[in-house]
Write a protein that holds these residues in place. Structure first.
Motif, mmCIF file in Angstrom:
data_model
loop_
_atom_site.group_PDB
_atom_site.id
_atom_site.type_symbol
_atom_site.label_atom_id
_atom_site.label_comp_id
_atom_site.label_asym_id
_atom_site.label_seq_id
_atom_site.Cartn_x
_atom_site.Cartn_y
_atom_site.Cartn_z
ATOM 1 N N VAL A 174 0.814 -1.214 0.000
ATOM 2 C CA VAL A 174 0.000 0.000 0.000
ATOM 3 C C VAL A 174 0.850 1.267 0.000
ATOM 4 O O VAL A 174 0.315 2.367 -0.063
ATOM 5 C CB VAL A 174 -0.994 0.012 1.189
ATOM 6 C CG1 VAL A 174 -1.986 -1.131 1.057
ATOM 7 C CG2 VAL A 174 -0.277 -0.048 2.521
ATOM 8 N N CYS A 175 2.179 1.103 0.093
ATOM 9 C CA CYS A 175 3.100 2.226 -0.029
ATOM 10 C C CYS A 175 4.433 1.674 -0.530
ATOM 11 O O CYS A 175 4.587 0.461 -0.676
ATOM 12 C CB CYS A 175 3.255 2.980 1.302
ATOM 13 S SG CYS A 175 3.981 2.019 2.639
ATOM 14 N N SER A 176 5.379 2.537 -0.773
ATOM 15 C CA SER A 176 6.670 2.075 -1.304
ATOM 16 C C SER A 176 7.467 1.350 -0.221
ATOM 17 O O SER A 176 7.258 1.563 0.986
ATOM 18 C CB SER A 176 7.479 3.260 -1.834
ATOM 19 O OG SER A 176 7.992 4.028 -0.756
ATOM 20 N N ILE A 177 8.377 0.512 -0.659
ATOM 21 C CA ILE A 177 9.242 -0.227 0.265
ATOM 22 C C ILE A 177 10.081 0.754 1.091
ATOM 23 O O ILE A 177 10.307 0.543 2.287
ATOM 24 C CB ILE A 177 10.101 -1.238 -0.520
ATOM 25 C CG1 ILE A 177 9.197 -2.385 -0.996
ATOM 26 C CG2 ILE A 177 11.274 -1.739 0.301
ATOM 27 C CD1 ILE A 177 9.846 -3.355 -1.944
ATOM 28 N N GLU A 178 10.509 1.830 0.477
ATOM 29 C CA GLU A 178 11.283 2.842 1.192
ATOM 30 C C GLU A 178 10.461 3.474 2.315
ATOM 31 O O GLU A 178 10.964 3.689 3.426
ATOM 32 C CB GLU A 178 11.788 3.922 0.221
ATOM 33 C CG GLU A 178 12.838 3.437 -0.760
ATOM 34 C CD GLU A 178 12.296 2.559 -1.896
ATOM 35 O OE1 GLU A 178 13.091 1.802 -2.482
ATOM 36 O OE2 GLU A 178 11.072 2.616 -2.183
ATOM 37 N N GLU A 179 9.172 3.743 2.035
ATOM 38 C CA GLU A 179 8.297 4.311 3.069
ATOM 39 C C GLU A 179 8.060 3.313 4.209
ATOM 40 O O GLU A 179 7.980 3.706 5.375
ATOM 41 C CB GLU A 179 6.960 4.726 2.454
ATOM 42 C CG GLU A 179 7.069 5.941 1.545
ATOM 43 C CD GLU A 179 5.803 6.189 0.741
ATOM 44 O OE1 GLU A 179 5.389 7.368 0.678
ATOM 45 O OE2 GLU A 179 5.230 5.230 0.173
ATOM 46 N N MET A 180 7.950 2.035 3.867
ATOM 47 C CA MET A 180 7.778 1.009 4.899
ATOM 48 C C MET A 180 8.966 0.998 5.855
ATOM 49 O O MET A 180 8.802 1.025 7.083
ATOM 50 C CB MET A 180 7.658 -0.383 4.268
ATOM 51 C CG MET A 180 6.449 -0.606 3.419
ATOM 52 S SD MET A 180 6.525 -2.291 2.728
ATOM 53 C CE MET A 180 5.446 -2.136 1.338
ATOM 54 N N ALA A 181 10.163 0.949 5.287
ATOM 55 C CA ALA A 181 11.380 0.889 6.101
ATOM 56 C C ALA A 181 11.546 2.146 6.947
ATOM 57 O O ALA A 181 11.904 2.065 8.129
ATOM 58 C CB ALA A 181 12.591 0.689 5.201
ATOM 59 N N SER B 241 11.683 2.520 10.996
ATOM 60 C CA SER B 241 13.057 2.891 11.375
ATOM 61 C C SER B 241 14.031 1.739 11.167
ATOM 62 O O SER B 241 14.842 1.412 12.036
ATOM 63 C CB SER B 241 13.117 3.373 12.831
ATOM 64 O OG SER B 241 12.277 4.473 13.026
ATOM 65 N N LEU B 242 13.954 1.110 9.979
ATOM 66 C CA LEU B 242 14.813 -0.025 9.662
ATOM 67 C C LEU B 242 15.635 0.259 8.408
ATOM 68 O O LEU B 242 15.136 0.886 7.475
ATOM 69 C CB LEU B 242 13.971 -1.288 9.438
ATOM 70 C CG LEU B 242 13.254 -1.858 10.655
ATOM 71 C CD1 LEU B 242 12.358 -3.025 10.239
ATOM 72 C CD2 LEU B 242 14.241 -2.292 11.719
ATOM 73 N N PRO B 243 16.884 -0.226 8.369
ATOM 74 C CA PRO B 243 17.721 -0.046 7.182
ATOM 75 C C PRO B 243 17.362 -1.056 6.095
ATOM 76 O O PRO B 243 17.196 -2.243 6.377
ATOM 77 C CB PRO B 243 19.132 -0.301 7.716
ATOM 78 C CG PRO B 243 18.931 -1.243 8.861
ATOM 79 C CD PRO B 243 17.604 -0.887 9.468
ATOM 80 N N LEU B 244 17.249 -0.603 4.878
ATOM 81 C CA LEU B 244 16.866 -1.478 3.767
ATOM 82 C C LEU B 244 17.986 -2.410 3.313
ATOM 83 O O LEU B 244 17.722 -3.534 2.891
ATOM 84 C CB LEU B 244 16.416 -0.638 2.563
ATOM 85 C CG LEU B 244 14.977 -0.162 2.577
ATOM 86 C CD1 LEU B 244 14.720 0.800 1.434
ATOM 87 C CD2 LEU B 244 14.024 -1.335 2.514
ATOM 88 N N SER B 245 19.230 -1.979 3.392
ATOM 89 C CA SER B 245 20.319 -2.746 2.791
ATOM 90 C C SER B 245 21.019 -3.702 3.761
ATOM 91 O O SER B 245 21.876 -4.475 3.345
ATOM 92 C CB SER B 245 21.345 -1.801 2.173
ATOM 93 O OG SER B 245 21.853 -0.932 3.165
ATOM 94 N N LYS B 246 20.657 -3.683 5.018
ATOM 95 C CA LYS B 246 21.301 -4.546 6.016
ATOM 96 C C LYS B 246 20.660 -5.938 5.992
ATOM 97 O O LYS B 246 19.430 -6.059 5.938
ATOM 98 C CB LYS B 246 21.123 -3.919 7.402
ATOM 99 C CG LYS B 246 21.872 -4.612 8.514
ATOM 100 C CD LYS B 246 21.713 -3.813 9.812
ATOM 101 C CE LYS B 246 22.538 -4.394 10.921
ATOM 102 N NZ LYS B 246 22.455 -3.581 12.137
ATOM 103 N N PRO B 247 21.472 -7.010 6.033
ATOM 104 C CA PRO B 247 20.886 -8.354 6.092
ATOM 105 C C PRO B 247 20.051 -8.528 7.369
ATOM 106 O O PRO B 247 20.449 -8.083 8.449
ATOM 107 C CB PRO B 247 22.102 -9.284 6.119
ATOM 108 C CG PRO B 247 23.231 -8.466 5.588
ATOM 109 C CD PRO B 247 22.933 -7.047 5.960
#
Length: 192
Positions: free
Chosen positions: A102-109, A113-119
């Motif tokens: 319902v929103c972009s992945i960037e908005e979700m993260a 308050s989570l980093p997108l590129s961290k495993p």
């Protein structure tokens, strides 16, 4: 959507965990399943979700047996698995292949308050719980099942969870909990 429990009971061996549970739950409502430890809160939640079969009674969604109904649901608990080899971005992109976001992945993260590129394997337990909760809040779901949803969350995580749950108006939210802060935000209670 109306979810109905008719005379639900569950026993393990010869021992009944609970019996004669009757309820009607509607879209737009948040419901807490409450009770003492060992009373069957998580078990009832899993029965309502269709993961466990009741020993007696049945669950219906809009008059159809739950396994025959068409609805979109998500189940989040501290014990549910998450693909830790993925980064958060990969995990959310994968989830987007079978559920509409319902929103972009960037908005979700950013919201969580989570980093997108961290495993995800490198996340703390609280961060992993927030990653699981993202699938509840930011994807199209008719029913959201949560078992002890704020376990492992710090105060910031709890406040984020509360804000998101209170903003859900088009879903049925069912959670199992002993935490009064979680219970208090729900509109109804099913006490075992």
């Amino acid at each position: 959507m109306i979810l109905t429990g008719k005379n639900i009971g569950k026993k393990f061996g010869k021992n009944w965990i609970f019996r004669s549970q009757n309820f009607t739950l509607e879209t737009g409502t948040s419901v807490a399943i409450t009770g003492k430890n060992g009373s069957g809160k998580s078990t009832l939640l899993q029965i309502i979700a269709g993961f466990l079969t009741p020993s007696e009674g049945e669950i219906e969604v809009d008059g159809k047996k739950i396994d025959e109904s068409e609805h979109s649901a998500v189940f989040v608990g501290p014990y549910t698995e998450i693909i830790e080899e993925f980064t958060l971005k990969e995990f959310l992109e994968f989830h987007s292949t079978f559920k509409k976001n319902v929103c972009s992945i960037e908005e979700m993260a950013e919201s969580a308050s989570l980093p997108l590129s961290k495993p995800i394997a490198d996340f703390s337990t609280g961060m992993k719980q927030r990653a699981k909760l993202i699938t509840s809040f930011f994807y199209e779901n008719d029913i959201i099942f949560m078992d002890e949803p704020t376990s492992n969350l710090d105060a910031e995580g709890f406040n984020w969870w509360k804000k998101e749950v209170l903003g859900l108006k088009q879903q049925l939210v069912i959670l199992a909990s002993n935490d009064m802060q979680e219970i208090d935000i729900c509109q109804k209670q099913l006490n075992l």
